[in-house]
Design a protein around this motif. Structure first.
Motif, PDB file in Angstrom:
ATOM      1  N   TYR A 216       1.656  -3.475   7.502  1.00  0.00           N
ATOM      2  CA  TYR A 216       2.297  -4.325   6.053  1.00  0.00           C
ATOM      3  C   TYR A 216       3.554  -3.791   5.918  1.00  0.00           C
ATOM      4  O   TYR A 216       3.779  -2.572   5.868  1.00  0.00           O
ATOM      5  N   VAL A 218       7.041  -3.370   3.775  1.00  0.00           N
ATOM      6  CA  VAL A 218       7.566  -3.227   2.295  1.00  0.00           C
ATOM      7  C   VAL A 218       8.930  -2.772   2.530  1.00  0.00           C
ATOM      8  O   VAL A 218       9.299  -2.057   3.638  1.00  0.00           O
ATOM      9  N   LYS A 224       4.847   2.232  -0.599  1.00  0.00           N
ATOM     10  CA  LYS A 224       4.167   1.315   0.098  1.00  0.00           C
ATOM     11  C   LYS A 224       2.649   1.263  -0.391  1.00  0.00           C
ATOM     12  O   LYS A 224       2.102  -0.066  -0.503  1.00  0.00           O
ATOM     13  N   MET A 227       2.750  -1.006  -3.746  1.00  0.00           N
ATOM     14  CA  MET A 227       2.976  -2.298  -3.376  1.00  0.00           C
ATOM     15  C   MET A 227       1.619  -2.927  -2.515  1.00  0.00           C
ATOM     16  O   MET A 227       1.277  -3.936  -3.085  1.00  0.00           O
ATOM     17  N   ILE A 228       0.958  -2.185  -1.859  1.00  0.00           N
ATOM     18  CA  ILE A 228      -0.412  -2.750  -1.259  1.00  0.00           C
ATOM     19  C   ILE A 228      -1.203  -2.772  -2.365  1.00  0.00           C
ATOM     20  O   ILE A 228      -2.005  -3.725  -2.471  1.00  0.00           O
ATOM     21  N   SER A 231      -1.121  -5.855  -4.300  1.00  0.00           N
ATOM     22  CA  SER A 231      -0.886  -7.161  -3.592  1.00  0.00           C
ATOM     23  C   SER A 231      -2.141  -8.098  -3.918  1.00  0.00           C
ATOM     24  O   SER A 231      -3.107  -7.472  -4.165  1.00  0.00           O
ATOM     25  N   LYS A 232      -1.936  -9.333  -4.066  1.00  0.00           N
ATOM     26  CA  LYS A 232      -3.086 -10.328  -4.476  1.00  0.00           C
ATOM     27  C   LYS A 232      -3.136 -11.163  -3.441  1.00  0.00           C
ATOM     28  O   LYS A 232      -2.627 -12.219  -3.420  1.00  0.00           O
ATOM     29  N   GLY A 234      -4.012 -11.613   0.967  1.00  0.00           N
ATOM     30  CA  GLY A 234      -3.100 -11.432   2.034  1.00  0.00           C
ATOM     31  C   GLY A 234      -4.087 -10.214   3.006  1.00  0.00           C
ATOM     32  O   GLY A 234      -3.744 -10.210   4.240  1.00  0.00           O
ATOM     33  N   GLN A 240      -9.462  -6.408   0.584  1.00  0.00           N
ATOM     34  CA  GLN A 240      -8.739  -6.866  -0.413  1.00  0.00           C
ATOM     35  C   GLN A 240      -9.328  -6.790  -1.605  1.00  0.00           C
ATOM     36  O   GLN A 240      -9.039  -6.694  -2.879  1.00  0.00           O
ATOM     37  N   ASP A 244      -8.580  -4.958  -5.245  1.00  0.00           N
ATOM     38  CA  ASP A 244      -8.511  -5.619  -6.431  1.00  0.00           C
ATOM     39  C   ASP A 244      -9.368  -4.968  -7.577  1.00  0.00           C
ATOM     40  O   ASP A 244      -9.134  -5.163  -8.813  1.00  0.00           O
TER      41      ASP A 244
END
Lengths: 583, 185
Positions: A216, A218, A224, A227-228, A231-232, A234, A240, A244
């Motif tokens: 990934y 960035v 990082k 940011m991960i 992430s919504k 991907g 994921q 979430d």
């Protein structure tokens, strides 16, 4: 291998052990035990059978009595259990309902956490409800006076077991444990255990998706892991999903760059939910809660937090360790952190040594050590640090014999002594025992004695004259000095701290006192008893504080603070009540 | 029903209560047995043996910490098991043989997430029991020094020394195993 890496590997290994497959069936053991009991070879078999019959009768009778008392406590949806025994068919139906309800509860949590079935099993770990699959259990419960209530208890425990950490917080809000230390401890153990279970599941998923995370991209200036986490979409679904939902449980993604590259892991953090917990638990248990968000405190031999902050954390840990009676693994862990962080602050680190190039203790360490030695009362930190700071100050912060001599476990030993209630004695010596005293007023003989004492002390204000006299004598002497318009004696009867640490911030001299002195109300003639309670004496560093009460007809009207040091009682209060203009 | 109630009921012969106790603790026994070196195939037998013994001794249980007792019995059951079967010496050889001869992943392999974990586990199993058991109890069972001392009938300072020594030995063992790759970090 360095210690940190070793500890990390042991932690990972511990997680692996969670994968030890389970093949054990408690039912088999119960069947074997039942077979043993029924075995004809058992020489006690016959007697046991007779005993069992008696027991069945006794239990039967007892059950009838007990059911009527306790049935109201159960939450189960029961219908007149006391009067109508549950038939096997009804019990079967009830069990089926429990299983169905539990499955619904499981699914609810699984959906909440967005975990796959296999992952959720690791969160559930074991379900207390699995007991209802045991035939022997069911047959015994069937004979119980309140089988549904008993099963409902197991069911409730099973549901509690799968509640998420965030759900636990919601429950806590409705029933705060601020006053309940034991309840708070139990909450923290369970809460932490659930957080640990989730973290282990997340770590496994992160590890399995390590390639995706590494790939990934960035902006290098950005965090990082953050940011991960933001992430919504991907990422592969399993990954994921946890990204979430983990924040809802106060867990977020973090990374650590070491020689193996950037390692991603899940970490409990001080979220808003976490902050909501703090005021809902007993304040003395905060050290445990703080540990959940703050640890680790040392990485690769270096303090993670600035020195000043680390000392504050040490104080928090100390408060919990010295105020909470607890012998759990959590306590052991907190103590380990407490001791290791203290030793790091005391000895310095490779990147931040204690001494500067001139061989003097660096300013930041000086402040940290003084901070640890400050405060009042006997605490493990003060006990260890006070002599070091005093010796360092005497040497211009270049050397301390105690610093050279003490070992790694010094603080731990002090903690043991403190828990045994002996640290006061170690720091200040044996506390004298003071007897309760009371004198009825007026008492001419007492007045005469105080008159003699006045004359004697007046000669040179030699404190040796006051040594061994009771606090009641000192208060009476002070009162007499007031009556005789003798502010000089009154000044000398006060403890020196009263003048040194006055509210003005300046030390009050004898001349200043005399200049501002005004005659006060004479207290003894207004009261019929003067008393002192030895039990109420308390320590504040080397000084002992007590109170002399002046009462009239059983009602305390004046309470004068007295201070004891080196065998002499002094007056602690600055003044007596002022004389009104009419008096 | 809390644990002490369950124990009291089980002592009075209530098998249902004992069933609940087993449900609560069998994972502890399984994991501890494996950590002590019992093979996965044998864990079920050892666990069963532990709970049968535990039940027989239950009337003698005198309100000391239940888990202390459980660990003691598990430890003895693991020792007895290998003593009876003469497996203690075979056990270590089997580890080595399994790993070197078989290309199939063993059951043990499924337990360990990483190769490093398996190596560490094996190195720990090779430690003398007097070091191995305190280390396991401390690191993997989250038990306080005092309780370890109670389980092993030793003093707390002796336990601390054993754990310290065990760590040193284990670190050395791993370093040797990996050709000193972890040294000097």
């Amino acid at each position: 291998m360095d210690n940190e890496r070793f500890e990390k590997r042991m932690k990972l290994l511990k997680k692996s052990y969670d994968h030890v497959p389970s093949t054990f069936d408690p039912n088999t053991v119960l069947q074997k035990l039942e077979a043993e009991t029924k075995s004809p070879e058992n020489p006690n078999g016959r007697r046991k059978k007779i005993n069992q019959q008696v027991v069945v009768w006794i239990v039967g009778i007892a059950s009838i009595l007990i059911i009527s008392l306790i049935s109201g406590l159960y939450v189960a949806d029961q219908k007149n259990i006391e009067e109508e025994p549950v038939t096997p068919e009804e019990l079967d139906q009830f069990i089926e309902k429990l299983k169905k309800d539990y499955e619904a509860e499981r699914e609810k949590r699984r959906a909440l956490l967005k975990l796959e079935k296999r992952d959720f099993e690791n969160f559930e770990l074991y379900s207390p409800l699995s007991i209802i699959n045991l035939d022997s259990y069911l047959s015994t419960v069937g004979q119980d006076g309140n089988p549904e209530g008993r099963l409902m208890e197991v069911y409730n425990r099973a549901v509690e077991n799968i509640k998420t950490p965030s759900e636990m917080v919601v429950d806590l809000k409705s029933a705060p444990l601020t006053e309940d230390e034991q309840g708070s401890l139990e909450f923290i153990y369970t809460y932490k255990e659930k957080v640990d279970r989730l973290t282990a599941i997340y770590d496994e998923i992160l590890q399995e998706n390590n390639d995706v995370l590494q790939a990934y991209e960035v902006d290098p200036s950005l965090d990082k892991a953050y940011m991960i986490g933001m992430s919504k979409g991907g990422f592969p679904e399993r990954l994921q999903n946890i990204l979430d939902t983990m924040k809802e449980q106060s867990i977020h993604l973090q990374s650590d760059v070491n020689s193996y590259g950037e390692q991603f892991f899940a970490k409990y953090y001080s979220s808003k939910t976490h902050e909501q917990i703090i005021p809902l638990l007993h304040p003395d248990t905060m050290g445990y809660l703080d540990m959940m968000t703050e640890a680790p405190y040392i990485v690769a031999g270096e303090l993670v937090y600035p020195l000043e902050e680390s000392v504050d954390m040490l104080r928090g840990m100390q408060h919990t360790l010295t105020n909470v009676e607890d012998n759990s693994a959590l306590n052991q862990l907190l103590e380990t952190y407490f001791v290791s962080m203290f030793n790091t602050i005391l000895r310095g680190t490779e990147k931040s040594p204690v001494f500067d190039e001139q061989g003097k203790v660096k300013r930041e360490y000086k402040e940290a050590w003084k901070n640890m030695a400050s405060g009042y009362g006997a605490t493990p930190l003060r006990y260890v640090m006070k002599p070091i700071v005093e010796e360092m100050e005497a040497s211009g912060w270049t050397a301390s014999e105690t610093w050279n001599r003490i070992g790694y476990d010094a603080l731990k030993d002090a903690l043991v002594v403190q828990r045994a209630g002996q640290l006061d004695m170690y720091m200040y010596g044996e506390q004298p025992v003071f007897q309760d005293e009371a004198i009825q007023l007026p008492d001419p003989e007492f007045d005469q004695n105080i008159g003699v004492l006045y004359d004697s002390f007046k000669k040179q204000y030699d404190l040796a004259v006051l040594k061994g006299r009771s606090p009641i004598d000192i208060v009476a002497l002070y009162n007499l000095a007031n009556e005789k318009n003798d502010p000089e004696m009154m000044y000398h009867l006060h403890h020196e701290n009263v003048w040194k640490y006055s509210e003005s911030g300046y030390e009050t001299s004898l001349d200043q006192y005399k200049a501002s002195w005004q005659k006060a109300l004479s207290l003894l003639p207004l009261n019929d008893e003067m008393s002192f309670s030895g039990d109420s004496v308390f320590r504040n560093d080397p000084l002992l504080y007590g109170t002399v009460n002046l009462s009239h007809q059983g009602e305390v009207r004046y309470a004068l603070s007295v201070i004891h040091e080196n065998g002499v009682w002094y007056i602690g209060d600055v003044s007596l009540p002022p004389l009104t203009s009419s008096e | 029903m809390d644990e002490s109630e369950l124990i009291a009921k089980a002592q009075a012969g209530d098998q249902a209560a004992y069933g609940e106790l087993m449900t609560k603790y069998y994972r502890t026994v399984e994991k501890f047995a494996f950590q002590c070196g019992v093979r996965l195939d044998d864990i079920s037998d050892v666990t069963q043996e532990v709970f049968i013994k535990l039940y027989r001794f239950l009337p003698q249980f005198n309100q000391q910490r239940f888990t202390t007792w459980l660990y003691k019995i598990t430890l003895n059951a693991a020792r007895d098991y290998y003593r009876k079967e003469g497996r203690e010496t075979e056990k270590r050889e089997r580890f080595v043989t399994n790993q070197s001869n078989s290309s199939e992943p063993s059951a043990e392999d499924q337990v360990f997430l990483f190769e490093e974990d398996r190596e560490l586990h094996e190195a720990m199993i090779r430690l003398d029991e007097k070091y191995r058991i305190p280390l396991i109890l401390f690191y993997f069972q989250d038990i306080s020094y005092q309780q370890i001392a109670d389980i092993l009938n030793m003093t707390m300072p002796a336990i601390k020394t054993r754990i310290f020594r065990a760590k040193e030995l284990l670190k050395r063992e791993i370093s040797l195993q990996s050709g000193g790759a972890f040294n000097g970090q």
